[in-house]
Design an enzyme around this catalytic site. Sequence first.
Site, PDB file in Angstrom:
ATOM      1  N   HIS A  67       0.837  -1.201   0.000  1.00 42.71           N
ATOM      2  CA  HIS A  67       0.000   0.000   0.000  1.00 42.71           C
ATOM      3  C   HIS A  67       0.877   1.258   0.000  1.00 42.71           C
ATOM      4  CE1 HIS A  67      -3.656   2.328   1.309  1.00 42.71           C
ATOM      5  NE2 HIS A  67      -2.702   3.146   1.716  1.00 42.71           N
ATOM      6  N   GLU A  68       1.854   1.288   0.893  1.00 41.14           N
ATOM      7  CA  GLU A  68       2.722   2.463   0.994  1.00 41.14           C
ATOM      8  C   GLU A  68       3.621   2.602  -0.229  1.00 41.14           C
ATOM      9  OE1 GLU A  68       1.940   4.598   3.204  1.00 41.14           O
ATOM     10  OE2 GLU A  68       0.617   3.201   4.220  1.00 41.14           O
ATOM     11  N   HIS A  71       1.795   4.434  -2.979  1.00 40.49           N
ATOM     12  CA  HIS A  71       1.920   5.885  -2.798  1.00 40.49           C
ATOM     13  C   HIS A  71       3.283   6.361  -3.307  1.00 40.49           C
ATOM     14  CE1 HIS A  71      -1.721   6.522  -0.464  1.00 40.49           C
ATOM     15  NE2 HIS A  71      -1.357   5.658   0.460  1.00 40.49           N
TER      16      HIS A  71
END
Length: 157
Positions: A67-68, A71
């Site tokens: 998820h990170e 980003h």
Amino acid sequence: MNDDQLQAWVEQISLQFFGRPFLHQVKFNRRLRSTGGRYFTRSHDIDISKKHYDQFGKDETEKIIKHELCHYHLHLLNKGYKHRDADFKQLLKRVGGSRYCRPLNDKPKENVYRYQLECLKCETTYLRKRKMDVSKYVCGKCKGKLKLIPLDYIQDS
């Protein structure tokens, strides 16, 4: 697992699932509780919740890392890196990252309410978290005077 092992793990996940290297710093943050991780847009560094790793293990933490990294890579490519952006949603789905992290199983506070207000006229009780000046308020049902009782002194009947 320490921060150096986490760094190597994130670099390996980045190459394997994104085909791009992770060139910045990642570290565990023991203070993160409501979120599994954080991506910093200015420094491009990532924080991962140590509590989530300890409680849920490697599989759940890998989803948080993905998820990170979504980003991270989208931000560096000048694409939509925010949660609401279509680019972010598509990449997250493709790599198998989690949209939301699992909540921690923290112990609930024993006594959230510290005060009880009691109407002297109709005996209605109200629970309060904060202390209040009862001379400024009246009962919402009968407009009677209120009495403030700290919950430490209430005895069970």
